[in-house]
Design a protein around this motif. Structure first.
Motif, PDB file in Angstrom:
ATOM      1  N   GLY A 333       0.799  -0.892   0.176  1.00  0.00           N
ATOM      2  CA  GLY A 333      -0.196   0.554  -0.366  1.00  0.00           C
ATOM      3  C   GLY A 333       0.585   1.089  -0.293  1.00  0.00           C
ATOM      4  O   GLY A 333       2.030   1.220  -0.029  1.00  0.00           O
ATOM      5  N   PRO A 334       0.209   2.180   0.285  1.00  0.00           N
ATOM      6  CA  PRO A 334       0.975   3.591  -0.136  1.00  0.00           C
ATOM      7  C   PRO A 334       1.865   4.018   1.550  1.00  0.00           C
ATOM      8  O   PRO A 334       1.617   3.246   2.400  1.00  0.00           O
ATOM      9  CB  PRO A 334      -0.373   4.901  -0.420  1.00  0.00           C
ATOM     10  CG  PRO A 334      -0.880   3.759  -0.648  1.00  0.00           C
ATOM     11  CD  PRO A 334      -1.319   2.771  -0.523  1.00  0.00           C
ATOM     12  N   LEU A 335       2.669   4.766   1.182  1.00  0.00           N
ATOM     13  CA  LEU A 335       3.523   5.390   2.393  1.00  0.00           C
ATOM     14  C   LEU A 335       3.559   5.697   3.306  1.00  0.00           C
ATOM     15  O   LEU A 335       2.640   6.597   2.166  1.00  0.00           O
ATOM     16  CB  LEU A 335       5.369   5.014   2.013  1.00  0.00           C
ATOM     17  CG  LEU A 335       5.926   3.599   1.552  1.00  0.00           C
ATOM     18  CD1 LEU A 335       6.795   4.358   0.959  1.00  0.00           C
ATOM     19  CD2 LEU A 335       5.462   2.432   1.877  1.00  0.00           C
ATOM     20  N   ASP A 336       3.507   6.684   4.542  1.00  0.00           N
ATOM     21  CA  ASP A 336       3.671   7.112   5.131  1.00  0.00           C
ATOM     22  C   ASP A 336       3.933   8.678   4.795  1.00  0.00           C
ATOM     23  O   ASP A 336       4.858   8.814   5.653  1.00  0.00           O
ATOM     24  CB  ASP A 336       3.263   7.482   6.700  1.00  0.00           C
ATOM     25  CG  ASP A 336       2.301   5.993   7.010  1.00  0.00           C
ATOM     26  OD1 ASP A 336       1.033   6.440   5.948  1.00  0.00           O
ATOM     27  OD2 ASP A 336       2.620   5.401   7.471  1.00  0.00           O
ATOM     28  N   GLY A 337       3.991   9.160   3.444  1.00  0.00           N
ATOM     29  CA  GLY A 337       4.834   9.841   2.831  1.00  0.00           C
ATOM     30  C   GLY A 337       4.299  11.080   1.669  1.00  0.00           C
ATOM     31  O   GLY A 337       4.039  10.446   1.223  1.00  0.00           O
ATOM     32  N   ASP A 338       4.753  12.229   1.870  1.00  0.00           N
ATOM     33  CA  ASP A 338       4.468  12.902   0.594  1.00  0.00           C
ATOM     34  C   ASP A 338       4.789  12.403  -0.589  1.00  0.00           C
ATOM     35  O   ASP A 338       6.293  11.976  -0.771  1.00  0.00           O
ATOM     36  CB  ASP A 338       4.600  14.122   1.146  1.00  0.00           C
ATOM     37  CG  ASP A 338       4.212  14.726  -0.286  1.00  0.00           C
ATOM     38  OD1 ASP A 338       2.936  15.439  -0.821  1.00  0.00           O
ATOM     39  OD2 ASP A 338       4.723  15.564  -1.156  1.00  0.00           O
ATOM     40  N   ARG A 339       4.136  12.201  -1.476  1.00  0.00           N
ATOM     41  CA  ARG A 339       4.318  11.994  -3.634  1.00  0.00           C
ATOM     42  C   ARG A 339       5.659  12.171  -3.627  1.00  0.00           C
ATOM     43  O   ARG A 339       6.601  12.213  -3.860  1.00  0.00           O
ATOM     44  CB  ARG A 339       3.901  11.446  -3.541  1.00  0.00           C
ATOM     45  CG  ARG A 339       3.269  10.975  -4.996  1.00  0.00           C
ATOM     46  CD  ARG A 339       2.470  11.494  -6.476  1.00  0.00           C
ATOM     47  NE  ARG A 339       2.331  11.467  -7.322  1.00  0.00           N
ATOM     48  CZ  ARG A 339       3.537  12.284  -8.500  1.00  0.00           C
ATOM     49  NH1 ARG A 339       3.252  12.727  -8.106  1.00  0.00           N
ATOM     50  NH2 ARG A 339       3.295  11.133  -9.736  1.00  0.00           N
TER      51      ARG A 339
END
Length: 444
Positions: A333-339
């Motif tokens: 899934g998506p990571l906890d960080g700005d793209r």
């Protein structure tokens, strides 16, 4: 207590407890006063009847016409009693007292009082006393009635009222809790939109909210729109400026390298160095704009979707070199960080690795404990131990200290520090070139 819902519930509960307590206390006092007033009015009538039955005999003493007395005053311990006392010591008692007595109070004519006393067989008596004058002689009269049954009835009623009040309070607290919960449930769309805003699924908060917080939501939406517009303008301006100055800088560099230009060698070298520095800065901004790509602020980085696209882009940038870029993604899934930050971080590390690799680059993403680990390796010449020590040294500017490796690694180090993480460099044990390892703390 920092919970607004908890404060509301506590405040409303305290208010209802105080209100019900006040109603109970006032009702208790009013009920007892009303009951006492009813008994006292009956005792006044009995006292008037007793005074009317009194007469003076030939000796000047008082005589009571027994035939005019209510039968309850003849029945032993009936709960109705009287005592008459004159100033010269004459004392008359009702037969209902039997072998008991009732203490009266000497009162002046026209004065009346009432009090409570304990009568025969521990009866609770309400006593009405008054002072009278009959044919020039003064006397005191005390009339009493047993109020024990009435007090028991009042206690039963008060207990019933207390039970109903407690039950009503509990019911009102439950209703109040439901009302407060339903009121705060209207904020759920805002919470949901905040999460969607954080994950990049929306760019504004819903305005379907209570009127009390609608102005706040509208101000936040205006700020979000303003922030997005300023961010896009800043990106565009930086890219345009960098692209615009590359041409003049290239022309200036060619002129400085022209032997026909009459310039002192040291001055020529210093000017060329400054031009190169400006050229690197322009390249840095262009690289940032190229790696960021499309997307607004707040989008999360999904490595499964973004990294394949990024590797294809780097393959075209470094053509005609043939690169084998291997991806080892062990996150879900998506990571906890700005793209944009993650693209810029990994893009620069991969760009630096592609630049020096002899054909193989590997990028690994995994989670270790509460840390997110990025590792980028290549099979190029790498750096010497002295250069690695310079790269990891405190306060070192990579774009100035390490030739060839500086620009991309400097950008990466800035991003890592902004996330309060750390970046380390070493030699890759698997590929033999440079290994850059990034550890970012997982967001709570």
């Amino acid at each position: 207590m920092r919970s607004l819902e908890g404060r509301l519930q506590l405040g409303l509960a305290a208010s209802m407890v105080v209100l019900i307590g006040a109603v109970w206390w006032i009702g208790h006092a009013a009920l007892h006063r009303t009951a006492d007033a009813f008994v006292l009015s009956r005792l006044e009538h009995d006292a008037e009847a007793l005074v009317g039955a009194l007469a003076r005999n030939a000796d000047g003493g008082l005589e009571l016409g027994q035939q005019r007395l209510t039968p309850v005053y003849h029945q032993p311990y009936s709960g109705h009693y009287f005592v008459i006392e004159t100033q010269d010591g004459q004392r008359m008692r009702s037969r209902s007292l039997w072998d008991q007595d009732l203490a009266g109070r000497p009162l002046a004519p026209g004065v009346s009082e009432y009090w409570r006393a304990v009568g025969p067989e521990q009866q609770r008596l309400l006593v009405l006393g008054g002072g009278y004058r009959l044919e020039g002689g003064d006397f005191s009269l005390a009339v009493a009635e047993d109020v024990t049954p009435r007090d028991h009835a009042l206690v039963h009623y008060e207990r019933l009222f207390a039970a109903m009040a407690v039950g009503g309070l509990i019911l009102m607290l439950l209703v109040q809790r439901l009302v407060v919960r339903r009121a705060f449930a209207t904020l759920i769309p805002v919470y949901r939109d905040i999460w969607r805003l954080e994950s990049g699924q929306t760019v504004a908060l819903t305005e379907q909210v209570p009127s009390e917080i609608l102005p706040l939501v509208r101000k936040l939406n205006r700020l979000l729109l303003l922030f997005t517009q300023r961010l896009e303008r800043s990106r565009t301006a930086a890219g345009n400026l960098s692209h615009a100055i590359k041409g003049p800088l290239g022309l200036l560099r060619q002129q400085l390298l022209d032997p026909a230009l009459s310039v002192d060698p040291k001055t020529r070298e210093a000017l060329i160095e400054q031009v190169e520095r400006l050229h690197r800065l322009a390249e840095r901004q262009l690289k940032r704009a190229r790696l960021a790509g499309a997307g607004g602020a707040g989008l999360r980085f999904d490595p499964d979707e973004e990294l394949p696209t990024l590797t294809r882009l780097l393959g075209r940038i470094h053509a005609p070199k043939v690169l084998d870029i291997q991806l080892d993604i062990r996150t879900s899934g998506p990571l906890d960080g700005d793209r944009e930050d993650m693209l810029e971080l990994l893009g620069n590390l991969l760009d630096n690795a592609c630049k020096w690799a002899n054909g193989r680059v590997r990028c690994s993403l995994l989670t270790e404990g509460k840390a997110l680990v990025f590792k980028v390796e290549d099979n190029g010449p790498g750096c010497s131990d002295a250069e690695i020590a310079d790269i990891t040294g405190r306060g070192v500017r990579l774009d100035e200290e390490v030739s060839g490796h500086g620009l991309g690694l400097a950008i990466a180090k800035e991003i890592v520090e902004s996330y309060r993480g750390r970046i380390a460099f070493g030699r890759s044990s698997a590929l033999g070139g440079l290994c850059a390892e990034v550890r970012l703390p997982a967001s709570e």
